[in-house]
Design a protein around this motif. Structure first.
Motif, PDB file in Angstrom:
ATOM      1  N   THR A 190       2.585  13.587  -9.845  1.00 29.90           N
ATOM      2  CA  THR A 190       3.051  14.940  -9.559  1.00 29.90           C
ATOM      3  C   THR A 190       4.219  15.300 -10.462  1.00 29.90           C
ATOM      4  OG1 THR A 190       2.434  14.537  -7.274  1.00 29.90           O
ATOM      5  CG2 THR A 190       3.773  16.477  -7.687  1.00 29.90           C
ATOM      6  N   PHE A 191       5.083  14.322 -10.658  1.00 28.28           N
ATOM      7  CA  PHE A 191       6.241  14.603 -11.511  1.00 28.28           C
ATOM      8  C   PHE A 191       5.804  14.880 -12.941  1.00 28.28           C
ATOM      9  CE2 PHE A 191       9.889  13.372 -14.150  1.00 28.28           C
ATOM     10  CZ  PHE A 191      10.815  14.260 -13.624  1.00 28.28           C
ATOM     11  N   ILE A 192       4.874  14.084 -13.430  1.00 25.04           N
ATOM     12  CA  ILE A 192       4.391  14.304 -14.795  1.00 25.04           C
ATOM     13  C   ILE A 192       3.733  15.676 -14.896  1.00 25.04           C
ATOM     14  CG2 ILE A 192       2.711  13.519 -16.522  1.00 25.04           C
ATOM     15  CD1 ILE A 192       3.185  10.669 -15.439  1.00 25.04           C
ATOM     16  N   THR A 224       0.810  -1.210   0.000  1.00 26.35           N
ATOM     17  CA  THR A 224       0.000   0.000   0.000  1.00 26.35           C
ATOM     18  C   THR A 224       0.848   1.268   0.000  1.00 26.35           C
ATOM     19  OG1 THR A 224      -1.461  -1.290   1.395  1.00 26.35           O
ATOM     20  CG2 THR A 224      -2.089   0.983   0.980  1.00 26.35           C
ATOM     21  N   PRO A 225       1.772   1.442   0.965  1.00 29.58           N
ATOM     22  CA  PRO A 225       2.539   2.687   0.941  1.00 29.58           C
ATOM     23  C   PRO A 225       3.313   2.873  -0.357  1.00 29.58           C
ATOM     24  CG  PRO A 225       3.257   1.261   2.766  1.00 29.58           C
ATOM     25  CD  PRO A 225       2.052   0.647   2.173  1.00 29.58           C
ATOM     26  N   ILE A 241       2.421   6.202  -2.391  1.00 33.23           N
ATOM     27  CA  ILE A 241       3.426   7.248  -2.557  1.00 33.23           C
ATOM     28  C   ILE A 241       3.940   7.248  -3.995  1.00 33.23           C
ATOM     29  CG2 ILE A 241       5.692   8.056  -1.802  1.00 33.23           C
ATOM     30  CD1 ILE A 241       5.013   6.750   0.948  1.00 33.23           C
ATOM     31  N   GLY A 242       4.161   6.035  -4.529  1.00 31.00           N
ATOM     32  CA  GLY A 242       4.682   5.915  -5.881  1.00 31.00           C
ATOM     33  C   GLY A 242       3.771   6.546  -6.911  1.00 31.00           C
TER      34      GLY A 242
END
Ligand code: SF4
Ligand code: SF4
Lengths: 332, 427
Positions: free
Chosen positions: A230-232, A218-219, A223-224
């Protein structure tokens, strides 16, 4: 020789228990809670203490009123109280904290049958209700160490509300992170009591993963997926890292999106759940009217959990697919 | 090849070094006419009859059954009703021993020269699986080679249950009987390959068997990880051959036959001396046993109370036939050792930790070797939802107990699975 004890097999049991699991979660949360008390002072400690004790009392009373077996010794109410407190600002009025505990324990947890039966994470559901009902006190963020400032309580921006836009002397706009990376990691920023200290949260999360209490699925997925989106969207690695460290993402990903009762059971399900949370958080933070989306994201995914569970049943070893009934040839 | 789930248990194999000794002959034995799955036998003797060791005292016309022989010489003192652990009642022959252990004069080594005569000999021997499950061995041999040709014989010497060392002792004490037995079965059943599977917590046994079979190309020694339940049939087939025995199949559908190590060596011994299954090795252990823990050859029908007094196990609160994971509780110490008893374990403490509510931790799912979902099965069972139970494949559950063991809420999941199976109508 009479009185032999007869029971079905197996005749051995693990030494693990619900209480021990809850204790491990409490241990994992403590560093971050302690950091919150350092940054936000005695008020933070009081909010945490009020949440924990009122959760335990509400649990105790609910079990008595419902005439069910007492369950406070399983420590799950302590975990709920601690998590709820860590998700509130240090300036939360005491009565608001008590109302939050009531919502968490009585309405969300016990009315649905107690531990393991609730459909939504009690701490998150309570936080969301408080956020909607007491918007003022829930979003007044004090800056760290305000309590040493004798003049006045200072409220300030959190990493999620602070502006990245700065202006040069000649008036040109440029982007700059409002906090240093060190401040972000140690948590010397505005925010809820237990959500700011990234280092402590990651350490606690890793502890739970290593000891096998929670699954990394899950984490990592949460997060991934958030970081990737967000990066995209921003094209900036710095903004991505700040986004992950900011707000309730870490505490949410490690401690709330891994709640057993309200998240899927299988690894496949946990990955879907995590990705869903990451996606929702990204959307709410960037396009919603609230600066923070973690709580809403997890709450929404909690509601989808029964369906995810249904879609991600395991395939047992050697199981055969049910043979489809042959199509009738229409003779009758 | 995926690894199947399982659990790591404390081995507690304290009787490992205990060489097998003959258990003192009891004054009387009680031999039930039903000792395993399948039809019960009819008693062939009546009160007052004199019997000798190896004399047939029970038989049945049913295919799924094995004859029963007297384990002692003496006089039949009674043929009584006997309550089986599963709740049904069968006859039991009570014999007062005369202490002479006269062997039945009619016993001869069988003539084995083809498949049918091997199967007949195995049946005459009264042999059942000695590993605990106790399927009559001749039934297992009687697969149809035209429909389900078997190319691999898997010898189960995993002994994954804690405490039990009886198969280990067989490996150490009678390696030649094991090998001869394997060769005999391979020859007459036409099975080209054999894999002897031993858990890696018995390195000396692995070593010994490797050494003894170095020259025999048709026998492989396979080292299994020590993880419960490696010895379960479908698990060992998968570990040894990579083949998956699917829902509703027998190992022979996958070209495999699984046989317990002590069973196969018994076939050889019977082929030599013609003495049927009248005694067997058991491990006697547990924390309530204060003296004389060890491995014993015990005449079938010996009351467990005899063992307990031999071991001074006065404060035993829980006594098991077999290991702590799948063993069955005795309700009365007058119950006897049967053909399928591989251990008698006596413990001081019977209670397990208190059951609390399921917290959906998923541990049961992650430990089930077959990837079943016990938490969902329990829910469906409580709702009496037969369709859901079928979808969850509850019928695949082998009652290994890993899920119950691992559950932090200590829910009796394996037991619930067995109850849930009862809700599914049989075809
Ligand atoms: S192991 Fe026990 S508590 Fe955990 S999910 Fe399974 S039944 Fe529930
Ligand atoms: S008892 Fe059944 S469900 Fe439980 S672990 Fe064993 S096979 Fe799986």
């Amino acid at each position: 020789m009479n009185g032999l004890f007869v029971s079905p097999s197996p005749h051995r049991a693990t030494t693990m228990s619900t209480t021990k699991i809850m204790l491990m979660v409490i241990i994992a949360l403590l560093p971050s809670a302690a950091a919150g008390c350092v940054f936000f002072g005695a008020n933070a400690a009081i909010v945490l203490a009020v949440c924990i004790s009122s959760c335990v009392v509400f649990e105790y009373l609910s079990r008595i009123i419902m005439k069910r077996e007492q369950t406070i010794s399983d420590l799950s109410a302590v975990v709920t109280g601690l998590l709820l407190g860590m998700n509130l600002p240090a300036t939360t009025p005491i009565y608001v904290a008590i109302i939050g505990s009531f919502i968490a324990i009585v309405i969300v947890k016990q009315l649905f049958g107690g531990i393991g039966q609730n459909f939504a994470n009690p701490a998150i559901a309570a936080r969301v209700v408080l956020m909607l009902s007491f918007a003022d006190s829930m979003t007044s963020w004090v800056v760290p160490y305000w309590y040493s400032d004798v003049v006045d309580v200072t409220t300030g921006a959190t990493p999620l509300t602070a502006s990245w836009i700065n202006y040069t002397e000649s008036g040109e706009a440029y982007k700059m992170a409002p906090f240093t990376l060190g401040e972000m990691l140690w948590g010397e920023t505005g925010g809820c009591i237990g959500e700011t200290c990234a280092v402590a949260l990651i350490a606690g999360g890793v502890f739970l993963i290593v000891t096998g209490i929670i699954s990394a699925a899950t984490p990592v997925a949460f997060i991934g997926s958030f970081a990737l989106l967000t990066f995209i969207y921003t094209g900036s690695a710095v903004e991505t890292v700040y986004g992950v460290l900011a707000g309730g993402l870490l505490i949410g990903a490690f401690f709330m999106a891994t709640d057993y009762a309200t998240t899927p059971v299988t690894t496949k399900g946990k990955i879907i759940f995590g990705i869903g949370c990451g996606l929702m958080t990204f959307i709410i933070r960037n396009f919603g009217s609230f600066p923070e989306g973690v709580s809403f994201a997890i709450l929404l995914m909690n509601l989808l959990t029964p369906y995810i569970d249904k879609l991600t049943l395991t395939t047992p070893f050697g199981a055969k697919k049910p043979v489809k009934a042959e199509k009738t040839t229409g003779k009758e | 090849m995926n690894k199947l789930n399982g659990i790591h248990l404390a081995h507690n194999k304290g009787t490992k070094k205990c060489e097998t000794i003959d258990f003192p002959l009891p004054k009387s034995v009680i031999i039930p006419m039903s000792q395993h799955m399948g039809a019960p036998c009819d008693s062939l003797v009546k009160k007052g009859d004199e019997v000798t060791v190896g004399q047939k005292i029970g038989d049945s016309g049913a295919f799924m059954s094995a004859p029963i022989h007297s384990s002692v010489s003496g006089k039949v003192s009674d043929v009584t009703d006997y309550l089986l652990p599963n709740g049904s009642v069968c006859k039991a022959v009570v014999i007062e021993t005369d202490g002479l252990q006269t062997v039945c004069p009619d016993l001869r080594p069988p003539v084995i020269n083809d498949r049918q005569s091997l199967i007949a000999a195995v049946r005459d021997c009264g042999l059942t699986g000695l590993g605990g499950a106790g399927f009559p061995t001749h039934v297992k041999l009687n697969y149809d080679p035209a429909k389900t040709p078997v190319d691999t014989l898997v010898i189960n010497a995993a002994e994954c249950e804690p405490y039990i060392t009886s198969d280990y002792r067989e490996l150490m004490e009678n390696p030649n009987d094991i090998i001869e037995g394997i060769l005999l079965v391979q020859k007459y059943m036409g099975i080209p390959m054999c894999k002897v599977c031993i858990e890696n917590n018995k390195p000396d046994a692995i070593e010994l068997m490797k050494e003894k079979t170095a020259e025999i190309s048709s026998i492989d020694i396979v080292t299994l990880p020590s993880e419960y339940p490696q010895g379960a049939e479908k698990v060992i087939v998968y570990s040894a051959t990579g083949r998956i025995v699917a829902e509703g199949e027998l190992p022979s559908h996958q070209g495999v036959m699984v046989m317990n190590v002590s069973t196969v060596s018994h076939i050889y011994r019977y082929s030599q001396d013609g003495i049927p299954l009248v005694k067997r090795r058991i491990t006697f252990d547990g924390d309530a046993v204060t003296e004389n823990k060890g491995n014993y050859f015990v005449p079938i029908g010996t009351r467990v109370s005899e063992l307990l007094s031999h071991g001074k196990a006065e404060d035993a609160k829980k006594i098991l036939y077999g290991g702590p994971m799948m063993g069955m509780c005795l309700y009365d110490t007058e119950q006897p050792v049967t053909k399928t008893t591989n251990a008698i374990l006596a413990f001081r403490k019977g209670e397990l930790p208190k059951t609390t509510a399921c917290i959906r931790c998923g541990k049961c799912v992650r430990t089930c070797p077959f990837g079943l979902m016990p938490l969902m099965i329990e829910k469906a069972y409580n709702a009496k939802d037969v369709e859901e139970l079928k979808k969850l494949k509850v019928m695949l559950c082998m009652n290994c107990g890993c899920c119950s063991y691992a559950c932090p809420a200590h829910r009796p999941l394996a037991e619930i699975n067995q109850l849930a199976k009862g809700l599914i109508p049989r075809k």
